[in-house]
Design an enzyme around this catalytic site. Structure first.
Site, PDB file in Angstrom:
ATOM      1  N   GLU A   1       8.007  16.576   7.345  1.00 19.62           N
ATOM      2  CA  GLU A   1       9.077  15.429   7.020  1.00 19.62           C
ATOM      3  C   GLU A   1       9.608  15.667   5.759  1.00 19.62           C
ATOM      4  OE1 GLU A   1       7.248  11.800   7.519  1.00 19.62           O
ATOM      5  OE2 GLU A   1       6.941  12.038   9.876  1.00 19.62           O
TER       6      GLU A   1
ATOM      7  N   ALA B   1      -0.579   4.293   9.694  1.00 22.63           N
ATOM      8  CA  ALA B   1      -0.437   2.743   9.668  1.00 22.63           C
ATOM      9  C   ALA B   1      -0.684   1.950  10.649  1.00 22.63           C
ATOM     10  CB  ALA B   1       1.062   2.709   8.816  1.00 22.63           C
TER      11      ALA B   1
ATOM     12  N   GLY C   1       0.757  -1.394   0.149  1.00 24.25           N
ATOM     13  CA  GLY C   1       0.246  -0.214   0.005  1.00 24.25           C
ATOM     14  C   GLY C   1       0.793   1.118  -0.001  1.00 24.25           C
TER      15      GLY C   1
ATOM     16  N   HIS D   1      20.263   3.841  33.260  1.00 24.28           N
ATOM     17  CA  HIS D   1      20.974   5.254  33.206  1.00 24.28           C
ATOM     18  C   HIS D   1      22.192   4.867  32.647  1.00 24.28           C
ATOM     19  CE1 HIS D   1      22.676   8.868  34.518  1.00 24.28           C
ATOM     20  NE2 HIS D   1      23.929   8.280  34.615  1.00 24.28           N
TER      21      HIS D   1
ATOM     22  N   SER E   1      -6.339   5.774   1.060  1.00 21.72           N
ATOM     23  CA  SER E   1      -6.535   7.256   0.895  1.00 21.72           C
ATOM     24  C   SER E   1      -5.712   7.667   0.015  1.00 21.72           C
ATOM     25  CB  SER E   1      -6.276   7.988   2.296  1.00 21.72           C
ATOM     26  OG  SER E   1      -4.894   7.820   2.541  1.00 21.72           O
TER      27      SER E   1
ATOM     28  N   GLU F   1       1.392  27.458   6.656  1.00 23.76           N
ATOM     29  CA  GLU F   1       0.401  27.021   7.354  1.00 23.76           C
ATOM     30  C   GLU F   1      -0.700  27.797   7.852  1.00 23.76           C
ATOM     31  OE1 GLU F   1      -0.658  23.733   8.618  1.00 23.76           O
ATOM     32  OE2 GLU F   1      -2.114  24.652   9.249  1.00 23.76           O
TER      33      GLU F   1
HETATM   34  P1  FAD Z   1      -3.155   2.115   1.970  1.00 22.79           P
HETATM   35  O1  FAD Z   1      -1.769   2.010   2.470  1.00 22.79           O
HETATM   36  O2  FAD Z   1      -3.485   3.447   1.284  1.00 22.79           O
HETATM   37  O3  FAD Z   1      -3.374   0.858   0.868  1.00 22.79           O
HETATM   38  C1  FAD Z   1      -4.580   0.782   0.178  1.00 22.79           C
HETATM   39  C2  FAD Z   1      -4.228  -0.504  -0.843  1.00 22.79           C
HETATM   40  O4  FAD Z   1      -5.292  -0.441  -1.582  1.00 22.79           O
HETATM   41  C3  FAD Z   1      -3.300   0.401  -1.891  1.00 22.79           C
HETATM   42  O5  FAD Z   1      -2.225  -0.489  -2.045  1.00 22.79           O
HETATM   43  C4  FAD Z   1      -4.127   0.536  -3.377  1.00 22.79           C
HETATM   44  O6  FAD Z   1      -3.295   0.284  -4.182  1.00 22.79           O
HETATM   45  C5  FAD Z   1      -5.306  -0.462  -3.068  1.00 22.79           C
HETATM   46  N1  FAD Z   1      -6.417  -0.527  -3.626  1.00 22.79           N
HETATM   47  C6  FAD Z   1      -7.401   0.416  -3.631  1.00 22.79           C
HETATM   48  N2  FAD Z   1      -8.494   0.415  -4.391  1.00 22.79           N
HETATM   49  C7  FAD Z   1      -8.236  -1.013  -4.911  1.00 22.79           C
HETATM   50  C8  FAD Z   1      -8.821  -1.816  -5.700  1.00 22.79           C
HETATM   51  N3  FAD Z   1     -10.185  -1.257  -6.112  1.00 22.79           N
HETATM   52  N4  FAD Z   1      -8.423  -3.012  -5.982  1.00 22.79           N
HETATM   53  C9  FAD Z   1      -7.244  -3.092  -5.581  1.00 22.79           C
HETATM   54  N5  FAD Z   1      -6.613  -2.788  -4.649  1.00 22.79           N
HETATM   55  C10 FAD Z   1      -6.993  -1.486  -4.262  1.00 22.79           C
HETATM   56  N6  FAD Z   1       1.431   6.523   8.538  1.00 22.79           N
HETATM   57  C11 FAD Z   1       2.218   6.203   9.726  1.00 22.79           C
HETATM   58  O7  FAD Z   1       1.669   5.735  10.710  1.00 22.79           O
HETATM   59  N7  FAD Z   1       3.479   6.445  10.021  1.00 22.79           N
HETATM   60  C12 FAD Z   1       4.211   7.223   9.121  1.00 22.79           C
HETATM   61  O8  FAD Z   1       5.461   7.400   9.174  1.00 22.79           O
HETATM   62  C13 FAD Z   1       3.485   7.471   7.662  1.00 22.79           C
HETATM   63  N8  FAD Z   1       4.170   8.231   6.975  1.00 22.79           N
HETATM   64  C14 FAD Z   1       3.429   8.693   5.961  1.00 22.79           C
HETATM   65  C15 FAD Z   1       4.331   9.453   4.939  1.00 22.79           C
HETATM   66  C16 FAD Z   1       3.554   9.688   3.863  1.00 22.79           C
HETATM   67  C17 FAD Z   1       4.401  10.432   2.508  1.00 22.79           C
HETATM   68  C18 FAD Z   1       2.277   9.424   3.418  1.00 22.79           C
HETATM   69  C19 FAD Z   1       1.655   9.759   2.297  1.00 22.79           C
HETATM   70  C20 FAD Z   1       1.615   8.757   4.340  1.00 22.79           C
HETATM   71  C21 FAD Z   1       2.229   8.504   5.544  1.00 22.79           C
HETATM   72  N9  FAD Z   1       1.647   7.547   6.580  1.00 22.79           N
HETATM   73  C22 FAD Z   1       2.069   7.289   7.673  1.00 22.79           C
HETATM   74  C23 FAD Z   1       0.227   7.060   6.459  1.00 22.79           C
HETATM   75  C24 FAD Z   1      -0.044   5.755   6.007  1.00 22.79           C
HETATM   76  O9  FAD Z   1       0.653   5.502   4.893  1.00 22.79           O
HETATM   77  C25 FAD Z   1      -1.235   5.271   5.901  1.00 22.79           C
HETATM   78  O10 FAD Z   1      -2.231   5.523   7.036  1.00 22.79           O
HETATM   79  C26 FAD Z   1      -1.702   4.006   5.726  1.00 22.79           C
HETATM   80  O11 FAD Z   1      -1.102   3.382   4.615  1.00 22.79           O
HETATM   81  C27 FAD Z   1      -3.081   3.351   5.537  1.00 22.79           C
HETATM   82  O12 FAD Z   1      -3.087   1.990   5.407  1.00 22.79           O
HETATM   83  P2  FAD Z   1      -4.305   1.439   4.601  1.00 22.79           P
HETATM   84  O13 FAD Z   1      -4.179  -0.331   4.579  1.00 22.79           O
HETATM   85  O14 FAD Z   1      -5.553   2.009   5.081  1.00 22.79           O
HETATM   86  O15 FAD Z   1      -4.329   1.801   3.114  1.00 22.79           O
HETATM   87  P1  NAD Z   2      -2.215  16.921   8.095  1.00 17.89           P
HETATM   88  O1  NAD Z   2      -3.448  16.826   8.026  1.00 17.89           O
HETATM   89  O2  NAD Z   2      -1.422  16.093   9.039  1.00 17.89           O
HETATM   90  O3  NAD Z   2      -1.605  18.105   7.930  1.00 17.89           O
HETATM   91  C1  NAD Z   2      -2.092  19.185   6.736  1.00 17.89           C
HETATM   92  C2  NAD Z   2      -1.894  20.627   7.307  1.00 17.89           C
HETATM   93  O4  NAD Z   2      -2.305  21.547   6.017  1.00 17.89           O
HETATM   94  C3  NAD Z   2      -2.606  21.053   8.544  1.00 17.89           C
HETATM   95  O5  NAD Z   2      -1.794  21.603   9.253  1.00 17.89           O
HETATM   96  C4  NAD Z   2      -3.660  21.893   7.869  1.00 17.89           C
HETATM   97  O6  NAD Z   2      -3.888  23.200   8.662  1.00 17.89           O
HETATM   98  C5  NAD Z   2      -2.854  22.798   6.736  1.00 17.89           C
HETATM   99  N1  NAD Z   2      -3.579  23.201   5.488  1.00 17.89           N
HETATM  100  C6  NAD Z   2      -4.827  22.946   5.240  1.00 17.89           C
HETATM  101  N2  NAD Z   2      -5.265  23.691   4.186  1.00 17.89           N
HETATM  102  C7  NAD Z   2      -4.293  24.577   4.029  1.00 17.89           C
HETATM  103  C8  NAD Z   2      -3.992  25.583   3.014  1.00 17.89           C
HETATM  104  N3  NAD Z   2      -5.206  26.135   2.367  1.00 17.89           N
HETATM  105  N4  NAD Z   2      -2.996  26.488   3.369  1.00 17.89           N
HETATM  106  C9  NAD Z   2      -2.247  26.154   4.249  1.00 17.89           C
HETATM  107  N5  NAD Z   2      -2.108  25.063   5.098  1.00 17.89           N
HETATM  108  C10 NAD Z   2      -3.402  24.258   4.923  1.00 17.89           C
HETATM  109  O7  NAD Z   2      -2.019  16.048   6.489  1.00 17.89           O
HETATM  110  P2  NAD Z   2      -0.689  15.782   5.573  1.00 17.89           P
HETATM  111  O8  NAD Z   2       0.710  16.393   6.391  1.00 17.89           O
HETATM  112  O9  NAD Z   2      -0.732  15.979   4.203  1.00 17.89           O
HETATM  113  O10 NAD Z   2      -0.758  14.102   5.821  1.00 17.89           O
HETATM  114  C11 NAD Z   2      -1.910  13.449   5.432  1.00 17.89           C
HETATM  115  C12 NAD Z   2      -2.070  12.338   6.391  1.00 17.89           C
HETATM  116  O11 NAD Z   2      -0.965  11.129   6.385  1.00 17.89           O
HETATM  117  C13 NAD Z   2      -2.411  12.624   7.827  1.00 17.89           C
HETATM  118  O12 NAD Z   2      -3.383  11.815   8.211  1.00 17.89           O
HETATM  119  C14 NAD Z   2      -0.953  12.122   8.494  1.00 17.89           C
HETATM  120  O13 NAD Z   2      -1.372  11.553   9.770  1.00 17.89           O
HETATM  121  C15 NAD Z   2      -0.575  11.139   7.531  1.00 17.89           C
HETATM  122  N6  NAD Z   2       0.837  10.896   7.816  1.00 17.89           N
HETATM  123  C16 NAD Z   2       1.488  10.734   8.652  1.00 17.89           C
HETATM  124  C17 NAD Z   2       2.787  10.487   8.891  1.00 17.89           C
HETATM  125  C18 NAD Z   2       3.296  10.175  10.300  1.00 17.89           C
HETATM  126  O14 NAD Z   2       2.559   9.461  11.083  1.00 17.89           O
HETATM  127  N7  NAD Z   2       4.453  10.423  10.636  1.00 17.89           N
HETATM  128  C19 NAD Z   2       3.604  10.974   8.024  1.00 17.89           C
HETATM  129  C20 NAD Z   2       2.872  11.405   6.848  1.00 17.89           C
HETATM  130  C21 NAD Z   2       1.681  11.359   6.696  1.00 17.89           C
END
Ligand code: FAD
Ligand code: NAD
Length: 469
Positions: free
Chosen positions: A191, A324, A41, A448, A149, A207
């Site tokens: 990040e 995740a 994913g 410690h 998502s 922001e």
């Molecule tokens: P996803 O990981 O989105 O997986 C969904 C899967 O479903 C995909 O592989 C997609 O191809 C598949 N799919 C969709 N529709 C179909 C279909 N019709 N048929 C077959 N397959 C399909 N979260 C953390 O906790 N820690 C982090 O450090 C973190 N870092 C992130 C960094 C970035 C840049 C991003 C974008 C996200 C990050 N997240 C992080 C968020 C995390 O990736 C998501 O919360 C997590 O992947 C959600 O898992 P999920 O299984 O719900 O869906």
């Molecule tokens: P986020 O919701 O964490 O942050 C988005 C930020 O954009 C918010 O602070 C919001 O106020 C701001 N914003 C919204 N509209 C704006 C505008 N028009 N102008 C300026 N600022 C604006 O979303 P994200 O950072 O895109 O991450 C998406 C999802 O992925 C989140 O749910 C996050 O938890 C997840 N994710 C998690 C990690 C992690 O766990 N370390 C890392 C990457 C992504």
């Protein structure tokens, strides 16, 4: 005859693949459908893992450039960047992990179908290898939607994959952009803004809200902001982007601050990091009649059941934080409930972490959140600059904050800024899962010298009895 299963999962992210493994462990004949070539994913392919690989590599680069000398480590000649090698290492890490998920599927005898999955009705799944291709028909008593998502974009600045980009492209730029505007100071913006700032990009982060990392208390956000400014990021809070135009591969970004100040930046890249939205990924046609809420999330009950019998949903596509580890917990609980066991996820204790340097991590209620609920709380804080291990290892930025009920001392929350915050928060989650008090944590013996002693000291500080501050 269609192949028949007890359970089919659609989507192989951390929600889907973990659900499939647990279902197989529980004796269910299980299949998983994934439209991408690799499993794992968003998290493994274009999310958690590649971003952490680049954060790690870019941190080493910044250390070699700016931090090594202080340690008496002399690097002869110029420290320079080999970006293709850095990206190759990231890809290798992703391949190792996505390959690892494929191995786990084989090990657990989960059948993998590569293709686009749809659910025409309860009990049936169709898998198409290519658009318009004849579908393969599958049957299952239980179907779990784990379709995840996708990024959201501002209506006037749709990503073009070149100049205006999402996190996916920002994980693979082929050259260090001279200038980048990041829209949104949440986890992605901070990040990936950090990664490119460390590699030499001039980064402005815009922001909309009054502070960065708005999910944390104001003192945590302020501490994080100070540290990230030292890495070169510039922040513009309380500021709204009003226009993004692109000409000759350069974007012009206009923004207006709440106080009336106006900004115009030019940048080779604009990173859209304003959040993500749930996606059904085309898995559920309208005819299925699946109920979704006002945010497009599939509605589920506390057993992850949708309104269509036999269909369940987990992870980013339902309510709760889009993380995740939350998706994984959903997956386990959902299939345990299907198998007649007692699955449960405590959404109040899902840790939230931003993997910058230092990191920010929190669980439970913040001080602000507790006060908004009119709860009487006591707060204990301890700074890392009073912790021996932190001073010995360049980790003195930041502090630990423990929030406890004023009457019962029960721990209600913890927030940490530290290079090791992501690991330190786990102890607080455990204490809170067991209903522990700040005193329980403060009276627990910690090794410690460790950074975890600061967590103990913050717990003692709730009662005004920290030793080293
Ligand atoms: P996803 O990981 O989105 O997986 C969904 C899967 O479903 C995909 O592989 C997609 O191809 C598949 N799919 C969709 N529709 C179909 C279909 N019709 N048929 C077959 N397959 C399909 N979260 C953390 O906790 N820690 C982090 O450090 C973190 N870092 C992130 C960094 C970035 C840049 C991003 C974008 C996200 C990050 N997240 C992080 C968020 C995390 O990736 C998501 O919360 C997590 O992947 C959600 O898992 P999920 O299984 O719900 O869906
Ligand atoms: P986020 O919701 O964490 O942050 C988005 C930020 O954009 C918010 O602070 C919001 O106020 C701001 N914003 C919204 N509209 C704006 C505008 N028009 N102008 C300026 N600022 C604006 O979303 P994200 O950072 O895109 O991450 C998406 C999802 O992925 C989140 O749910 C996050 O938890 C997840 N994710 C998690 C990690 C992690 O766990 N370390 C890392 C990457 C992504």
């Amino acid at each position: 005859m269609p192949s028949s299963f007890d359970l089919i999962v659609i989507g192989s992210g951390p929600g889907g693949y973990v659900a499939a493994i647990r279902a197989a462990q529980l004796g269910l004949k299980t299949a998983i459908v994934e439209k991408y070539k690799t499993l794992g994913g968003v998290c493994l392919n274009v999310g958690c893992i590649p971003s952490k690989a680049l954060l790690n590599s870019s941190h080493h680069f910044a250390f070699a450039k700016h931090g090594a000398e202080e340690h008496g480590v002399v690097i002869e000649g110029k420290v320079s960047l080999n970006l293709p090698a850095m990206l190759r290492r990231k890809e290798k890490t992703v391949q190792q992990l996505t390959g690892g998920v494929a191995f786990l599927m084989r090990k657990n005898k989960v059948t993998v179908f590569q293709g686009h999955g749809t659910v025409p009705e309860a009990g049936r799944v169709q898998v198409r290898k290519a658009e318009g291709a004849e579908p393969e028909e599958l049957e299952a008593r239980h179907i779990v939607l784990a379709t995840g998502s996708v990024p959201v974009a501002l209506p006037f600045a749709q990503p073009d994959g070149q100049v205006v980009v999402t996190s996916t492209e920002a994980l693979s730029f082929d050259a260090v952009p001279p200038r980048m505007v990041v829209i949104g100071a949440g986890a992605i913006g901070l990040e990936l803004g950090s990664v490119w700032a460390r590699l030499g990009t001039s980064v402005d982060v815009v922001e909309f809200l009054p502070r960065i990392a708005a999910g944390f208390d104001p003192d945590i956000s302020a501490s994080l902001q100070r540290s990230l400014e030292k890495e070169g990021l510039r922040f513009h809070v309380d500021t709204k982007v009003t226009e993004v135009t692109v000409a000759d591969k350069v974007a012009t970004v206009r923004a207006a601050a709440k106080d009336g100040k106006e900004f115009t930046w030019e940048a080779e890249r604009v990173l859209m990091a304003v959040g993500r939205k749930p996606s059904l990924g085309g898995a559920a046609p309208d005819s299925l009649g699946l109920a979704v809420d006002e945010k497009g999330r599939i509605k589920v009950d506390h057993h992850f059941k949708t309104n269509v019998p036999g269909i369940y949903a987990i992870g980013d596509v339902i309510h709760g934080p889009m993380l995740a580890h939350k998706a994984e917990e959903d997956g386990v609980a959902c299939v345990e409930l299907i198998a007649g066991k007692a699955g449960h996820v405590n959404y109040d204790l899902v840790p939230n972490i931003i993997y910058t340097h230092p990191e920010a991590a929190g669980v439970g209620l913040g001080e602000e959140g507790a006060k908004a609920q009119n709860l009487a709380v006591k707060v204990g804080k301890f700074p890392f600059k009073a912790n021996g291990r932190a001073l010995a290892s360049d980790s003195a930025d930041g502090f630990v904050k423990i929030i406890a009920d004023a009457k019962t001392d029960k721990m209600l929350g913890a927030q940490i800024v530290s290079p090791a915050a992501s690991e330190l928060i786990a102890e607080c989650v455990s204490v809170m899962e067991f209903g522990g008090s700040a005193e329980d944590l403060g009276r627990t013996c910690h090794g410690h010298p460790t950074l975890s002693e600061a967590v103990k000291e913050a717990a003692l500080a709730v009662d005004g009895r920290a030793i080293h501050a």
